[in-house]
Design a protein around this motif. Structure first.
Motif, PDB file in Angstrom:
ATOM      1  N   TRP A 207       1.018  -1.068   0.292  1.00  0.00           N
ATOM      2  CA  TRP A 207      -0.050   0.076   0.523  1.00  0.00           C
ATOM      3  C   TRP A 207       0.877   0.905  -0.545  1.00  0.00           C
ATOM      4  CZ3 TRP A 207      -1.054   4.332   2.416  1.00  0.00           C
ATOM      5  CH2 TRP A 207      -2.628   5.303   2.179  1.00  0.00           C
ATOM      6  N   THR A 208       0.756   2.012  -0.849  1.00  0.00           N
ATOM      7  CA  THR A 208       1.478   3.360  -0.894  1.00  0.00           C
ATOM      8  C   THR A 208       1.077   4.502  -0.949  1.00  0.00           C
ATOM      9  OG1 THR A 208       1.854   3.226  -3.406  1.00  0.00           O
ATOM     10  CG2 THR A 208       3.823   1.568  -1.912  1.00  0.00           C
ATOM     11  N   GLY A 209      -0.227   4.229  -0.970  1.00  0.00           N
ATOM     12  CA  GLY A 209      -1.202   5.826  -1.010  1.00  0.00           C
ATOM     13  C   GLY A 209      -3.125   5.623  -0.847  1.00  0.00           C
ATOM     14  N   GLN A 210      -3.192   6.292  -2.036  1.00  0.00           N
ATOM     15  CA  GLN A 210      -4.622   5.744  -2.234  1.00  0.00           C
ATOM     16  C   GLN A 210      -5.101   6.920  -3.560  1.00  0.00           C
ATOM     17  OE1 GLN A 210      -8.235   6.721  -0.070  1.00  0.00           O
ATOM     18  NE2 GLN A 210      -8.644   4.711  -0.654  1.00  0.00           N
ATOM     19  N   GLY A 211      -4.838   6.863  -5.030  1.00  0.00           N
ATOM     20  CA  GLY A 211      -4.834   7.925  -5.609  1.00  0.00           C
ATOM     21  C   GLY A 211      -6.527   7.807  -5.883  1.00  0.00           C
ATOM     22  N   ALA A 275       3.326  -2.512  -9.940  1.00  0.00           N
ATOM     23  CA  ALA A 275       3.353  -2.788  -8.270  1.00  0.00           C
ATOM     24  C   ALA A 275       3.126  -1.428  -8.235  1.00  0.00           C
ATOM     25  CB  ALA A 275       4.815  -3.270  -7.446  1.00  0.00           C
ATOM     26  N   GLU A 276       3.155   0.185  -8.466  1.00  0.00           N
ATOM     27  CA  GLU A 276       2.992   1.394  -8.115  1.00  0.00           C
ATOM     28  C   GLU A 276       1.375   1.523  -8.490  1.00  0.00           C
ATOM     29  OE1 GLU A 276       3.465   5.388  -6.891  1.00  0.00           O
ATOM     30  OE2 GLU A 276       4.918   3.508  -6.183  1.00  0.00           O
ATOM     31  N   LEU A 277       1.484   1.241  -9.723  1.00  0.00           N
ATOM     32  CA  LEU A 277      -0.228   1.521 -10.040  1.00  0.00           C
ATOM     33  C   LEU A 277      -1.037   0.634  -9.207  1.00  0.00           C
ATOM     34  CD1 LEU A 277      -0.117   0.733 -13.480  1.00  0.00           C
ATOM     35  CD2 LEU A 277      -0.805   3.314 -12.388  1.00  0.00           C
ATOM     36  N   ILE A 278      -1.455  -0.777  -8.696  1.00  0.00           N
ATOM     37  CA  ILE A 278      -1.608  -0.911  -7.629  1.00  0.00           C
ATOM     38  C   ILE A 278      -2.125  -0.813  -6.365  1.00  0.00           C
ATOM     39  CG2 ILE A 278      -2.558  -3.415  -6.749  1.00  0.00           C
ATOM     40  CD1 ILE A 278      -1.068  -4.849  -8.855  1.00  0.00           C
ATOM     41  N   GLY A 279      -0.724   0.155  -5.357  1.00  0.00           N
ATOM     42  CA  GLY A 279      -0.418   0.327  -4.923  1.00  0.00           C
ATOM     43  C   GLY A 279      -1.184   1.418  -4.517  1.00  0.00           C
ATOM     44  N   ARG A 280      -1.503   2.243  -5.280  1.00  0.00           N
ATOM     45  CA  ARG A 280      -2.214   3.592  -5.526  1.00  0.00           C
ATOM     46  C   ARG A 280      -3.521   3.384  -5.976  1.00  0.00           C
ATOM     47  NH1 ARG A 280       0.573   7.747  -3.719  1.00  0.00           N
ATOM     48  NH2 ARG A 280      -0.735   8.869  -4.372  1.00  0.00           N
ATOM     49  N   SER A 281      -3.945   2.625  -6.232  1.00  0.00           N
ATOM     50  CA  SER A 281      -4.695   2.313  -6.913  1.00  0.00           C
ATOM     51  C   SER A 281      -6.009   2.979  -5.338  1.00  0.00           C
ATOM     52  CB  SER A 281      -5.777   1.588  -7.538  1.00  0.00           C
ATOM     53  OG  SER A 281      -5.426   0.185  -6.591  1.00  0.00           O
ATOM     54  N   PHE A 293      -7.904 -19.285 -11.434  1.00  0.00           N
ATOM     55  CA  PHE A 293      -7.745 -18.981 -10.570  1.00  0.00           C
ATOM     56  C   PHE A 293      -7.728 -17.590 -10.217  1.00  0.00           C
ATOM     57  CE2 PHE A 293      -4.450 -17.522  -7.082  1.00  0.00           C
ATOM     58  CZ  PHE A 293      -5.013 -17.897  -6.027  1.00  0.00           C
ATOM     59  N   GLY A 294      -6.919 -16.563 -10.511  1.00  0.00           N
ATOM     60  CA  GLY A 294      -6.754 -15.300 -10.848  1.00  0.00           C
ATOM     61  C   GLY A 294      -6.079 -15.210  -9.611  1.00  0.00           C
ATOM     62  N   MET A 295      -4.764 -15.049 -10.237  1.00  0.00           N
ATOM     63  CA  MET A 295      -3.564 -14.003  -9.649  1.00  0.00           C
ATOM     64  C   MET A 295      -3.876 -12.295  -8.870  1.00  0.00           C
ATOM     65  SD  MET A 295      -0.402 -16.046 -11.201  1.00  0.00           S
ATOM     66  CE  MET A 295       1.128 -16.196  -9.687  1.00  0.00           C
ATOM     67  N   SER A 296      -4.171 -12.006 -10.290  1.00  0.00           N
ATOM     68  CA  SER A 296      -3.996 -10.383 -10.206  1.00  0.00           C
ATOM     69  C   SER A 296      -4.765 -10.217  -9.112  1.00  0.00           C
ATOM     70  CB  SER A 296      -5.031 -10.180 -11.694  1.00  0.00           C
ATOM     71  OG  SER A 296      -3.769  -9.822 -12.529  1.00  0.00           O
ATOM     72  N   PRO A 297      -5.961 -10.966  -8.098  1.00  0.00           N
ATOM     73  CA  PRO A 297      -6.981 -10.161  -7.336  1.00  0.00           C
ATOM     74  C   PRO A 297      -6.122 -10.519  -5.979  1.00  0.00           C
ATOM     75  CG  PRO A 297      -8.578 -11.295  -8.633  1.00  0.00           C
ATOM     76  CD  PRO A 297      -6.607 -11.428  -9.328  1.00  0.00           C
ATOM     77  N   VAL A 298      -5.223 -11.278  -5.740  1.00  0.00           N
ATOM     78  CA  VAL A 298      -4.406 -11.866  -4.843  1.00  0.00           C
ATOM     79  C   VAL A 298      -3.468 -10.195  -4.415  1.00  0.00           C
ATOM     80  CG1 VAL A 298      -2.832 -13.153  -3.418  1.00  0.00           C
ATOM     81  CG2 VAL A 298      -5.181 -14.231  -4.982  1.00  0.00           C
ATOM     82  N   GLU A 299      -2.676 -10.365  -6.357  1.00  0.00           N
ATOM     83  CA  GLU A 299      -1.541  -9.077  -6.290  1.00  0.00           C
ATOM     84  C   GLU A 299      -2.023  -8.290  -5.575  1.00  0.00           C
ATOM     85  OE1 GLU A 299       1.273 -10.332  -9.914  1.00  0.00           O
ATOM     86  OE2 GLU A 299      -0.337  -9.046 -10.263  1.00  0.00           O
ATOM     87  N   SER A 300      -3.748  -7.986  -5.814  1.00  0.00           N
ATOM     88  CA  SER A 300      -3.995  -6.461  -5.251  1.00  0.00           C
ATOM     89  C   SER A 300      -3.984  -6.371  -3.966  1.00  0.00           C
ATOM     90  CB  SER A 300      -5.646  -6.410  -5.979  1.00  0.00           C
ATOM     91  OG  SER A 300      -6.277  -5.403  -5.043  1.00  0.00           O
ATOM     92  N   MET A 301      -4.082  -7.700  -3.909  1.00  0.00           N
ATOM     93  CA  MET A 301      -5.072  -8.134  -1.789  1.00  0.00           C
ATOM     94  C   MET A 301      -3.514  -8.178  -1.566  1.00  0.00           C
ATOM     95  SD  MET A 301      -7.725 -10.446  -1.117  1.00  0.00           S
ATOM     96  CE  MET A 301      -6.959 -11.647  -2.716  1.00  0.00           C
ATOM     97  N   ALA A 302      -2.705  -7.731  -1.995  1.00  0.00           N
ATOM     98  CA  ALA A 302      -1.301  -7.534  -0.783  1.00  0.00           C
ATOM     99  C   ALA A 302      -1.351  -6.231  -0.703  1.00  0.00           C
ATOM    100  CB  ALA A 302      -0.211  -8.469  -1.891  1.00  0.00           C
ATOM    101  N   ALA A 303      -1.583  -5.683  -1.668  1.00  0.00           N
ATOM    102  CA  ALA A 303      -0.777  -4.339  -1.560  1.00  0.00           C
ATOM    103  C   ALA A 303      -2.096  -3.702  -0.661  1.00  0.00           C
ATOM    104  CB  ALA A 303      -1.152  -3.561  -3.361  1.00  0.00           C
ATOM    105  N   GLY A 304      -2.912  -4.085  -0.377  1.00  0.00           N
ATOM    106  CA  GLY A 304      -3.807  -3.266   0.708  1.00  0.00           C
ATOM    107  C   GLY A 304      -5.530  -3.207   0.013  1.00  0.00           C
ATOM    108  N   LYS A 305      -5.667  -3.145  -1.471  1.00  0.00           N
ATOM    109  CA  LYS A 305      -6.443  -2.764  -2.076  1.00  0.00           C
ATOM    110  C   LYS A 305      -7.852  -3.927  -1.967  1.00  0.00           C
ATOM    111  CE  LYS A 305      -3.695   0.730  -2.531  1.00  0.00           C
ATOM    112  NZ  LYS A 305      -4.107   2.461  -1.927  1.00  0.00           N
ATOM    113  N   PRO A 306      -8.823  -4.125  -2.309  1.00  0.00           N
ATOM    114  CA  PRO A 306      -9.769  -4.811  -2.741  1.00  0.00           C
ATOM    115  C   PRO A 306     -10.167  -4.906  -3.700  1.00  0.00           C
ATOM    116  CG  PRO A 306     -10.664  -2.625  -1.518  1.00  0.00           C
ATOM    117  CD  PRO A 306      -9.197  -2.494  -1.125  1.00  0.00           C
TER     118      PRO A 306
END
Length: 385
Positions: A207-211, A275-281, A293-306
């Protein structure tokens, strides 16, 4: 890609370094299946064999030393040509593959290189999904072809299916990426399998912020249904969407967006930028149809993004509705997407941050590697199972 592992894993990886060969169809994009193979090959120092690699996939730094391409020429990589050419190329590897005590196959064509069980050694198949063009998507794909093309395609599909089923019968063990895919394997191939969730490099996302934008990370192909997301954001000019990926539908989707100022296409981007785009979304949106399965949703959650997802396929196994995201009904409408985005306010997304991060840790690379290496070790020493 591979982080420090515990001592038992390191001892095992050294023990298989000269005895494990991994065969993968090809590296066309920077996708989840490709990342899984490279993660396992690097960690175990396995011999990696693949059909070909494009510039849109991972660069050489991700590949283990000694990785070998079968050199399928560029002119044979077109859709419709690559499957029969790759099939022939992998079939020719059977005798060479038999030199290894353990062989692992990833994809839908590489299993053709599996030696007969009578040749000794162990054949393990990591099945990302039974080929959908043969089974659950077969009729819809054929329906989009002209009568003449259907007539030409049917004998080729029958021949490939016969060879694919024979290759699967040569497997001692089948592993797969989700309970959803396990059910498909049972239904279409009559085999049971072991679920080992794919490796997510959770440490790469934070999580790097919220754009001010929502993010779509799915490949631009029909089954990913990114067009539905674009259409919904055309109804929400005050909400911003960033589409990050590429694929065969990119040109059509850009036309669909009609240069709407609130919709931005970024194409394929590197790992750091992703990673930056996910982390600031604010949140990500992933509406793939019956996803394996879907790896992208897990990557999103790893960045604290629902994640705004859909209640079908592998997303039922990763996203916790109301806690780490929102799951739409499988027959969702354009209005449903609009309602979900409007409800996923920046404040609500932020309240889900820590639950998302905790959930993602359950799908880490270390979990994947421990389970895969245990599976390989048990295959080598069946009496110890």
């Amino acid at each position: 890609m591979v982080r420090n592992q515990d001592s038992s894993f390191m001892r095992f990886s050294r023990s298989v370094s000269s005895g494990l060969a991994i065969f993968h169809d090809y590296f066309g994009i920077r996708g989840g299946g490709e990342r899984l193979v490279l993660t396992l090959a690097q960690a175990t120092h396995a011999t990696l064999v693949y059909g070909y690699k494009t510039d849109q996939s991972f660069d050489e730094t991700y590949f283990p030393t000694g990785a070998r391409s079968l050199g399928v020429a560029r002119r044979f990589r077109k859709f419709g040509l690559h499957i029969p050419v790759l099939t022939a190329a992998f079939r020719r590897q059977q005798r060479w593959a038999a030199r290894f005590p353990v062989r692992l196959f990833s994809g839908v064509v590489s299993p053709f290189s599996a030696p007969d069980r009578s040749d000794g050694g162990i054949n393990i198949y990591y099945c990302h999904t039974p080929p959908r063009f043969l089974f659950d998507q077969r009729e819809s794909i054929l329906a989009r072809k002209s009568p003449l093309r259907r007539l030409i395609a049917l004998p080729g599909l029958a021949l490939f299916e016969h060879g694919y089923r024979r290759a699967v019968r040569r497997m001692d063990i089948i592993a797969t990426n989700s309970e959803n895919t396990r059910a498909r394997i049972k239904k279409y191939l009559g085999r049971d399998s072991v679920v080992i969730y794919p490796p997510i490099d959770t440490g790469r996302f934070s999580w790097t912020g919220q754009g001010s934008y929502y993010l779509s990370t799915a490949r631009l192909s029909p089954l990913k249904r990114v067009d539905k997301i674009v259409e919904a954001f055309l109804d929400m000019p005050e909400k911003h969407l960033v589409v990050v990926s590429g694929g065969e539908e990119e040109e059509r989707l850009r036309r669909l967006a009609a240069n709407a100022p609130n919709i931005q296409f970024r194409g394929w981007v590197g790992d750091a930028e992703l990673a930056e785009l996910i982390g600031r979304s604010i949140a990500t949106i992933y509406l793939a149809k019956d996803e394996d399965f879907g790896m992208s949703p897990v990557e999103s959650m790893a960045a604290g993004k629902p994640v705004i997802g859909v209640a079908e396929g592998g997303l039922l196994e990763s996203i916790r509705d109301g806690t780490t995201g929102t799951l739409l009904d499988p027959d969702f409408t354009r209005r449903d997407i609009v309602s979900a985005v409007m409800a996923m306010t920046p404040e609500k997304a932020l309240s889900m941050r820590f639950a998302c991060e905790e959930r993602a840790r359950e799908f880490s690379e270390s979990h994947f590697l421990r389970r895969m290496t245990s599976l390989i070790e048990a295959a080598e020493h069946p009496a110890q199972r």
